[in-house]
Design a protein around this motif. Structure first.
Motif, PDB file in Angstrom:
ATOM      1  N   HIS A  72      35.817  37.662  59.575  1.00 36.28           N
ATOM      2  CA  HIS A  72      36.428  36.666  59.459  1.00 36.28           C
ATOM      3  C   HIS A  72      37.677  36.908  60.190  1.00 36.28           C
ATOM      4  O   HIS A  72      38.547  37.556  59.509  1.00 36.28           O
ATOM      5  CB  HIS A  72      36.651  35.898  58.152  1.00 36.28           C
ATOM      6  CG  HIS A  72      37.354  34.352  58.536  1.00 36.28           C
ATOM      7  ND1 HIS A  72      38.300  33.824  58.944  1.00 36.28           N
ATOM      8  CD2 HIS A  72      36.415  33.596  57.962  1.00 36.28           C
ATOM      9  CE1 HIS A  72      38.590  32.573  59.007  1.00 36.28           C
ATOM     10  NE2 HIS A  72      36.725  32.329  58.244  1.00 36.28           N
ATOM     11  N   ARG A 271      37.972  25.399  56.202  1.00 34.76           N
ATOM     12  CA  ARG A 271      39.647  26.903  56.337  1.00 34.76           C
ATOM     13  C   ARG A 271      40.595  26.824  56.467  1.00 34.76           C
ATOM     14  O   ARG A 271      41.645  27.229  55.479  1.00 34.76           O
ATOM     15  CB  ARG A 271      39.371  26.858  57.832  1.00 34.76           C
ATOM     16  CG  ARG A 271      40.300  27.768  58.033  1.00 34.76           C
ATOM     17  CD  ARG A 271      39.632  28.991  59.297  1.00 34.76           C
ATOM     18  NE  ARG A 271      38.089  28.614  59.960  1.00 34.76           N
ATOM     19  CZ  ARG A 271      38.639  28.508  61.325  1.00 34.76           C
ATOM     20  NH1 ARG A 271      39.058  28.456  62.387  1.00 34.76           N
ATOM     21  NH2 ARG A 271      37.062  28.601  62.189  1.00 34.76           N
ATOM     22  N   GLU A 306      32.639  29.982  55.760  1.00 32.47           N
ATOM     23  CA  GLU A 306      34.060  29.519  55.728  1.00 32.47           C
ATOM     24  C   GLU A 306      34.085  29.281  53.961  1.00 32.47           C
ATOM     25  O   GLU A 306      35.264  29.000  53.853  1.00 32.47           O
ATOM     26  CB  GLU A 306      34.715  28.220  56.538  1.00 32.47           C
ATOM     27  CG  GLU A 306      34.424  28.037  57.797  1.00 32.47           C
ATOM     28  CD  GLU A 306      36.016  29.352  58.526  1.00 32.47           C
ATOM     29  OE1 GLU A 306      37.237  29.569  57.705  1.00 32.47           O
ATOM     30  OE2 GLU A 306      35.581  29.595  59.459  1.00 32.47           O
TER      31      GLU A 306
END
Ligand SMILES: [Mn+2]
Length: 314
Positions: A72, A271, A306
């Protein structure tokens, strides 16, 4: 005979979410011990009121999520390297039995929460969320609830003559005290509505309502700031109905509503919740039969990634 029985096949699914190690949350819950997060599928769409097909969501997400890379970049970490995550398989329930589905889901999720893991559940329609919330709230107490959806999901039996379907989970969650006072956040709302009373139940529970007009005006970052400030350290559950996203970006769903989130806004929204104590998440209403080139399933996989990254970055 080596072939799996149909219930065995339905329980194991096809390929694991994100190529994770497999476990059998229904048949061998002891194997879940030590897991930080357990991904589950609930291939149930008996609560659908318009186009059916969300029962096939877990199969599409498993297949598509296998293509995502592990790192990520915004977080600077690999969630599956930091956390012990398992694909616990599916919780199969016949589409005709909603009581049976709720009992099964609450039981399995309750077991994995008791083992110290956090559930990440792929639907199925939105009626699968209530038994998850019941199980998580039974262990953690009333939760902050971030509900991303085009709809309020606070209908009652007057509409369809049924108290439980995919338009009712938030009503039950509020009325059963599963949501901590003033910490329901409904994001992505839009019309048209049945009548002007559509928001009444949410407002009576001091929910914070964010319509698509609010999102246009304020932007995702500002709204996430308000959500984070209000939630503070409370245990938080995220339920993400893919129909919050515009049908242009997520056509594969049963009750599409124009004028929704872009895929960029949807990803920024999840996020942007970094810092919450995420005790569970579900992603519901992906109906692969209406999808094109897997765009909906791909977005749903990224949203789930996420969500798991929120756990990894704490
Ligand atoms: Mn919904």
């Amino acid at each position: 005979m080596n072939q799996q029985t149909l219930p065995e096949y339905l329980r194991h699914g096809q390929t694991p979410f994100f190529r994770l190690p497999g476990a059998d949350a229904v048949g061998a819950p002891a194997d879940l011990r030590g897991a930080d997060a357990v991904l589950l599928g609930v291939p149930y769409d008996g609560g659908t009121t318009y186009l059916p097909g969300a029962r096939l969501g877990p199969y599409a997400l498993r297949r598509v999520s296998g293509t995502l890379g592990p790192h990520h970049p915004q977080r600077g970490l690999a969630p599956f390297g930091r956390l012990r995550c398992l694909d616990g398989g599916n919780i199969p329930a016949p589409p005709s039995g909603s009581t049976h589905m709720r009992e099964l889901v609450q039981g399995v999720v309750g077991t994995l929460v008791g083992a110290g893991a956090r559930p990440f559940v792929v639907g199925g329609d939105h009626s699968i969320t209530l038994p998850i919330l019941r199980a998580v709230a039974a262990a953690r107490g009333p939760l902050a609830l971030v509900h991303v959806d085009a709809h309020f999901d606070t209908s009652d039996e007057r509409t369809w003559g049924e108290a439980y379907h995919h338009g009712t989970p938030i009503r039950h969650a509020l009325q059963e005290g599963l949501v901590a006072p003033g910490t329901l956040f409904q994001i992505g709302l839009r019309g048209p509505w049945k009548d002007e009373h559509e928001p009444d139940l949410s407002r009576a529970h001091d929910a914070r309502l964010f319509s698509m007009d609010d999102i246009d005006r304020r932007g995702i970052a500002d709204i996430c700031g308000e959500v984070l400030e209000t939630i503070g350290p409370r245990p938080t559950y995220l339920t993400f109905d893919i129909d919050a996203v515009d049908p242009a970006f997520a056509p594969g769903t049963g009750t599409p509503v124009p004028g929704g989130l872009t895929s960029r806004e949807a990803l920024a929204l999840v996020r942007g919740l970094a810092g919450v104590d995420l005790v569970g998440m579900d992603l519901v209403e992906v109906a692969p039969a209406y999808d094109h080139a897997d765009v909906t399933a791909l977005l749903a996989s990224h949203l789930l990634f996420e969500g798991i990254a929120l756990l990894a970055c704490r």
